[in-house]
Design a protein around this motif. Structure first.
Motif, PDB file in Angstrom:
ATOM      1  N   ILE A 298       0.833  -1.208   0.000  1.00 31.57           N
ATOM      2  CA  ILE A 298       0.000   0.000   0.000  1.00 31.57           C
ATOM      3  C   ILE A 298       0.865   1.255   0.000  1.00 31.57           C
ATOM      4  O   ILE A 298       0.575   2.236  -0.699  1.00 31.57           O
ATOM      5  CB  ILE A 298      -0.959  -0.020   1.211  1.00 31.57           C
ATOM      6  CG1 ILE A 298      -1.981  -1.158   1.045  1.00 31.57           C
ATOM      7  CG2 ILE A 298      -1.677   1.318   1.366  1.00 31.57           C
ATOM      8  CD1 ILE A 298      -2.741  -1.490   2.316  1.00 31.57           C
ATOM      9  N   GLN A 299       1.936   1.232   0.757  1.00 29.18           N
ATOM     10  CA  GLN A 299       2.838   2.382   0.805  1.00 29.18           C
ATOM     11  C   GLN A 299       3.404   2.688  -0.579  1.00 29.18           C
ATOM     12  O   GLN A 299       3.458   3.856  -0.992  1.00 29.18           O
ATOM     13  CB  GLN A 299       3.961   2.111   1.806  1.00 29.18           C
ATOM     14  CG  GLN A 299       4.796   3.338   2.150  1.00 29.18           C
ATOM     15  CD  GLN A 299       5.841   3.049   3.198  1.00 29.18           C
ATOM     16  OE1 GLN A 299       6.032   1.903   3.616  1.00 29.18           O
ATOM     17  NE2 GLN A 299       6.537   4.076   3.647  1.00 29.18           N
ATOM     18  N   VAL A 300       3.800   1.659  -1.314  1.00 27.34           N
ATOM     19  CA  VAL A 300       4.331   1.851  -2.666  1.00 27.34           C
ATOM     20  C   VAL A 300       3.253   2.398  -3.593  1.00 27.34           C
ATOM     21  O   VAL A 300       3.516   3.288  -4.418  1.00 27.34           O
ATOM     22  CB  VAL A 300       4.909   0.532  -3.212  1.00 27.34           C
ATOM     23  CG1 VAL A 300       5.285   0.672  -4.689  1.00 27.34           C
ATOM     24  CG2 VAL A 300       6.125   0.102  -2.404  1.00 27.34           C
ATOM     25  N   ARG A 301       2.045   1.898  -3.467  1.00 25.35           N
ATOM     26  CA  ARG A 301       0.962   2.369  -4.343  1.00 25.35           C
ATOM     27  C   ARG A 301       0.754   3.869  -4.201  1.00 25.35           C
ATOM     28  O   ARG A 301       0.565   4.587  -5.199  1.00 25.35           O
ATOM     29  CB  ARG A 301      -0.340   1.616  -4.035  1.00 25.35           C
ATOM     30  CG  ARG A 301      -0.309   0.151  -4.428  1.00 25.35           C
ATOM     31  CD  ARG A 301      -1.525  -0.569  -3.873  1.00 25.35           C
ATOM     32  NE  ARG A 301      -1.346  -2.021  -3.876  1.00 25.35           N
ATOM     33  CZ  ARG A 301      -2.036  -2.858  -3.129  1.00 25.35           C
ATOM     34  NH1 ARG A 301      -2.990  -2.407  -2.317  1.00 25.35           N
ATOM     35  NH2 ARG A 301      -1.815  -4.153  -3.198  1.00 25.35           N
ATOM     36  N   TYR A 353      -4.972   1.098  -4.526  1.00 26.85           N
ATOM     37  CA  TYR A 353      -5.002   0.651  -5.920  1.00 26.85           C
ATOM     38  C   TYR A 353      -5.849   1.606  -6.754  1.00 26.85           C
ATOM     39  O   TYR A 353      -6.911   2.043  -6.342  1.00 26.85           O
ATOM     40  CB  TYR A 353      -5.611  -0.747  -6.032  1.00 26.85           C
ATOM     41  CG  TYR A 353      -4.620  -1.845  -6.327  1.00 26.85           C
ATOM     42  CD1 TYR A 353      -3.545  -1.637  -7.173  1.00 26.85           C
ATOM     43  CD2 TYR A 353      -4.783  -3.110  -5.766  1.00 26.85           C
ATOM     44  CE1 TYR A 353      -2.649  -2.650  -7.451  1.00 26.85           C
ATOM     45  CE2 TYR A 353      -3.886  -4.138  -6.029  1.00 26.85           C
ATOM     46  CZ  TYR A 353      -2.821  -3.897  -6.873  1.00 26.85           C
ATOM     47  OH  TYR A 353      -1.931  -4.901  -7.151  1.00 26.85           O
ATOM     48  N   THR A 354      -5.393   1.919  -7.939  1.00 26.80           N
ATOM     49  CA  THR A 354      -6.183   2.652  -8.933  1.00 26.80           C
ATOM     50  C   THR A 354      -6.246   1.788 -10.185  1.00 26.80           C
ATOM     51  O   THR A 354      -5.441   0.870 -10.359  1.00 26.80           O
ATOM     52  CB  THR A 354      -5.530   4.000  -9.279  1.00 26.80           C
ATOM     53  OG1 THR A 354      -4.249   3.755  -9.883  1.00 26.80           O
ATOM     54  CG2 THR A 354      -5.352   4.872  -8.042  1.00 26.80           C
ATOM     55  N   ASP A 355      -7.172   2.115 -11.054  1.00 24.54           N
ATOM     56  CA  ASP A 355      -7.290   1.349 -12.294  1.00 24.54           C
ATOM     57  C   ASP A 355      -6.009   1.430 -13.110  1.00 24.54           C
ATOM     58  O   ASP A 355      -5.548   0.436 -13.683  1.00 24.54           O
ATOM     59  CB  ASP A 355      -8.473   1.861 -13.125  1.00 24.54           C
ATOM     60  CG  ASP A 355      -9.816   1.467 -12.522  1.00 24.54           C
ATOM     61  OD1 ASP A 355      -9.834   0.530 -11.689  1.00 24.54           O
ATOM     62  OD2 ASP A 355     -10.822   2.108 -12.855  1.00 24.54           O
ATOM     63  N   TRP A 356      -5.401   2.610 -13.162  1.00 24.72           N
ATOM     64  CA  TRP A 356      -4.194   2.754 -13.979  1.00 24.72           C
ATOM     65  C   TRP A 356      -3.016   1.988 -13.371  1.00 24.72           C
ATOM     66  O   TRP A 356      -2.163   1.486 -14.113  1.00 24.72           O
ATOM     67  CB  TRP A 356      -3.865   4.215 -14.248  1.00 24.72           C
ATOM     68  CG  TRP A 356      -3.389   5.026 -13.072  1.00 24.72           C
ATOM     69  CD1 TRP A 356      -4.135   5.871 -12.306  1.00 24.72           C
ATOM     70  CD2 TRP A 356      -2.059   5.088 -12.559  1.00 24.72           C
ATOM     71  NE1 TRP A 356      -3.349   6.440 -11.332  1.00 24.72           N
ATOM     72  CE2 TRP A 356      -2.068   5.977 -11.471  1.00 24.72           C
ATOM     73  CE3 TRP A 356      -0.853   4.475 -12.907  1.00 24.72           C
ATOM     74  CZ2 TRP A 356      -0.932   6.276 -10.719  1.00 24.72           C
ATOM     75  CZ3 TRP A 356       0.292   4.763 -12.166  1.00 24.72           C
ATOM     76  CH2 TRP A 356       0.244   5.657 -11.089  1.00 24.72           C
TER      77      TRP A 356
END
Length: 365
Positions: A298-301, A353-356
């Motif tokens: 999550i941190q990386v996202r 998370y995002t779609d892209w």
């Protein structure tokens, strides 16, 4: 914690992977000029490939920290990035120096694991001035523009303390293992104070704790001394450990002393912790935690969202779950990768998370 949780939390990652899968580097030697960030448009996601990401940690102790770093590494590689880990060995001056090194070596993005505002604020502001985005986990930072992750520490403490009181029938003598000076610990202490106010028949008879390079072993020695001071069955009802490294040390001391009538309640979860909790002869019966790999992912996202030009929140609170021996199978040992089969809400978080981002992962396969 790396944690400690803490935590909290002592492995430095090294080695490299084939191009296209990303690589992990140790924090030694200089870095080349980093590539430029995304331009804020969804179509620009491929330009985020090959980003150089720095992870600056306060301390890497135990399996929780190792699994957290695994999560950071996994998500970075899925996005085509290259990770370098700076291990500060619980030295805040070294952590400040490592942060400065990451800025001076022109990394594209910086992740921070624990640390204090005094040690980090100047370096973080320097990074932001150079347009290097920063995402922190369990650090006492309130710098505008930095997204900070935390585990829902008060909730984790409440979950374990409520179960402790329930199992003890609302009365008994407890030992607290906790240490000041870490953001997640301070939040857990708030819940502990509320627990004391609510449960007047639960008496704290001893409190100790220190974060060292051998926390579990040092805790074991301190717990052995407490057990000698309170040698009789019934002198101690339970131990509340605010970090899994504390819980491991206390558990081993209690087992070796044959005092398994004393129950241990911890915070954080790793494969090693889970093995101890599943052992029917172990005094460690429950813990509250967030999947350490999920924390890293999550941190990386959120860092890549910043690189992409997306707006990110100032604070992200991760939802913990309660894991007790009663919820786990008795006929086989399970790992944290399998824990979701038995504990609802464990692992596989879609936060950040995002779609892209998902499309970018797919494009890397």
């Amino acid at each position: 914690m790396k944690k400690l949780a803490f935590g909290v939390l002592s492995l430095a990652l090294a080695g490299s992977l084939l191009a296209g899968c990303g690589k992990t580097e140790t924090a030694s030697g200089g870095q080349n000029q980093a590539s430029s960030g995304g331009n804020g448009q969804a179509a620009a996601a491929p330009s985020l490939a090959g980003k150089k990401i720095a992870l600056v940690t306060q301390l890497n102790i135990g399996t929780f920290s190792a699994q957290y770093i695994d999560g950071v590494k996994e998500q970075t590689e899925k996005l085509g990035g290259k990770l370098t880990v700076f291990n500060s060995e619980n030295d805040l001056a070294k952590m400040s120096s490592n942060l400065d090194a990451a800025v001076n070596q022109k990394f594209d993005g910086i992740l921070i694991d624990h640390g204090t505002a005094e040690a980090l604020e100047a370096g973080v502001k320097k990074a932001l001035d150079k347009k290097i985005p920063v995402v922190a986990f369990d650090a006492t930072l309130t710098v505008p523009g930095v997204t900070s992750l935390e585990q829902g520490d008060q909730k984790m403490a409440e979950l374990t303390l409520d179960q402790l009181a329930k199992d003890a029938g609302g009365k008994g003598n407890i030992v607290k293992i906790w240490v000041a000076g870490f953001a997640p610990m301070e939040r857990r202490q708030i819940a502990y104070k509320a627990f004391q106010d609510k449960n007047k028949d639960m008496k704290e008879i001893a409190a100790f704790g220190a974060a060292t390079n051998n926390t579990a072993l040092d805790t074991q020695a301190q717990m052995e001394a407490i057990l000698k001071k309170y040698p009789n069955k019934g002198d101690i009802t339970a131990v509340w450990a605010a970090w899994d490294e504390f819980a491991k040390g206390a558990t081993r001391a209690i087992q070796q002393a044959g005092r398994t009538e004393i129950k241990v309640y911890g915070i954080d979860m790793s494969d090693e912790d889970l093995q101890m909790i599943q052992d029917p002869k172990s005094p460690w019966v429950a813990s509250a935690a967030v999947d350490p790999k999920d924390i890293g992912r999550i941190q990386v996202r959120y860092l890549y969202q910043k690189l992409h030009g997306d707006q990110t929140p100032d604070t992200v609170v991760l939802d913990p779950v309660f894991v007790s021996r009663d919820s786990l199978p008795k006929d086989k040992q399970v790992s944290t990768d399998q824990l979701a089969q038995y504990v609802k809400g464990w692992g596989g978080s879609q936060q950040g998370y995002t779609d892209w981002l998902k499309q970018m992962e797919t494009a890397k396969k």
